[in-house]
Write a protein that holds these residues in place. Sequence first.
Motif, PDB file in Angstrom:
ATOM      1  N   ALA A   1       7.803   2.817  -6.151  1.00 40.63           N
ATOM      2  CA  ALA A   1       7.226   3.760  -7.121  1.00 40.63           C
ATOM      3  C   ALA A   1       7.501   5.197  -6.689  1.00 40.63           C
ATOM      4  O   ALA A   1       7.824   6.052  -7.527  1.00 40.63           O
ATOM      5  CB  ALA A   1       5.725   3.515  -7.276  1.00 40.63           C
TER       6      ALA A   1
ATOM      7  N   PHE B   1       3.239  -5.153  -6.292  1.00 41.76           N
ATOM      8  CA  PHE B   1       3.383  -3.709  -6.429  1.00 41.76           C
ATOM      9  C   PHE B   1       3.908  -3.146  -5.123  1.00 41.76           C
ATOM     10  O   PHE B   1       3.420  -3.491  -4.049  1.00 41.76           O
ATOM     11  CB  PHE B   1       2.068  -3.011  -6.789  1.00 41.76           C
TER      12      PHE B   1
ATOM     13  N   PRO C   1       4.493   0.537  -3.437  1.00 44.05           N
ATOM     14  CA  PRO C   1       4.369   1.990  -3.555  1.00 44.05           C
ATOM     15  C   PRO C   1       5.635   2.736  -3.124  1.00 44.05           C
ATOM     16  O   PRO C   1       5.922   3.815  -3.641  1.00 44.05           O
ATOM     17  CB  PRO C   1       3.178   2.344  -2.664  1.00 44.05           C
TER      18      PRO C   1
ATOM     19  N   ALA D   1       5.150   5.515 -12.023  1.00 47.44           N
ATOM     20  CA  ALA D   1       4.285   4.913 -11.003  1.00 47.44           C
ATOM     21  C   ALA D   1       3.671   3.605 -11.495  1.00 47.44           C
ATOM     22  O   ALA D   1       3.545   2.645 -10.732  1.00 47.44           O
ATOM     23  CB  ALA D   1       3.184   5.890 -10.587  1.00 47.44           C
ATOM     24  N   MET D   2       3.297   3.568 -12.770  1.00 43.55           N
ATOM     25  CA  MET D   2       2.677   2.359 -13.310  1.00 43.55           C
ATOM     26  C   MET D   2       3.697   1.263 -13.582  1.00 43.55           C
ATOM     27  O   MET D   2       3.380   0.092 -13.485  1.00 43.55           O
ATOM     28  CB  MET D   2       1.910   2.678 -14.597  1.00 43.55           C
TER      29      MET D   2
ATOM     30  N   LYS E   1      -5.956   9.350  -8.962  1.00 39.46           N
ATOM     31  CA  LYS E   1      -6.015   7.893  -9.064  1.00 39.46           C
ATOM     32  C   LYS E   1      -5.889   7.538 -10.537  1.00 39.46           C
ATOM     33  O   LYS E   1      -6.655   8.010 -11.373  1.00 39.46           O
ATOM     34  CB  LYS E   1      -7.306   7.320  -8.497  1.00 39.46           C
TER      35      LYS E   1
ATOM     36  N   GLY F   1      -1.426   1.505  -4.523  1.00 37.30           N
ATOM     37  CA  GLY F   1      -1.724   0.918  -5.820  1.00 37.30           C
ATOM     38  C   GLY F   1      -1.902  -0.574  -5.669  1.00 37.30           C
ATOM     39  O   GLY F   1      -1.704  -1.129  -4.582  1.00 37.30           O
TER      40      GLY F   1
ATOM     41  N   CYS G   1       3.889   8.297  -4.557  1.00 31.14           N
ATOM     42  CA  CYS G   1       2.885   7.272  -4.843  1.00 31.14           C
ATOM     43  C   CYS G   1       2.405   6.735  -3.505  1.00 31.14           C
ATOM     44  O   CYS G   1       3.174   6.143  -2.756  1.00 31.14           O
ATOM     45  CB  CYS G   1       3.480   6.155  -5.696  1.00 31.14           C
TER      46      CYS G   1
ATOM     47  N   ARG H   1      -2.940   3.107  -9.446  1.00 31.03           N
ATOM     48  CA  ARG H   1      -2.010   3.809  -8.569  1.00 31.03           C
ATOM     49  C   ARG H   1      -2.687   5.076  -8.051  1.00 31.03           C
ATOM     50  O   ARG H   1      -3.505   5.686  -8.748  1.00 31.03           O
ATOM     51  CB  ARG H   1      -0.736   4.245  -9.313  1.00 31.03           C
TER      52      ARG H   1
END
Length: 181
Positions: free
Chosen positions: A173, A168, A170, A41-42, A9, A122, A119, A21
Amino acid sequence: MPRQIFQVKVTLADVQPEVWRRVQLPGAYTLDRVHRVVQLAMGWQSFRLHSFEVDGVQYGEPDPDGELALRDELDVRLDAVAHKGTRLLYTYDFGDWWEHDLLVEDVFAAEPDERYPLCLAGERACPPEDVGGAFGYAELLVALRDPAHPRHAELGSWAGGGFESEAFDPGRATTLVRRLT
């Protein structure tokens, strides 16, 4: 022996509401690859310097000027410095100073039909690059939410006009982090 997968995490420090995430990646990844997974991912662009700190030891790209005492992240695998419950401090952009808490939530054998990294989940968009750290990001959010704010138009334009702090995906990502394989 099956490949070990680390579930981590990643939480951006000092930002409210929280940006985080949950990723799964091979424990055999070197820290430079962990850096790239976190970046993708961020939602960061990897334009700036970064470092990891684990148990008081700092890792990153070697500094050719010798000003930073960092162990070479290319030489260190995640599974050599972390296990379930380990916390790593990841700092990105030494100017804006974005600190991330990386908590190894679990370590397990890879699923034979799964592709890693991925991912899982998040929340919220990553702050834009060069916004000025946590303080600058808080100011950006206030300005964007209030059309009467004196910097609403200026900061909205600077952030690209379509910045959605709550957005967001995922799946997107995961698509990005899988480009590492």
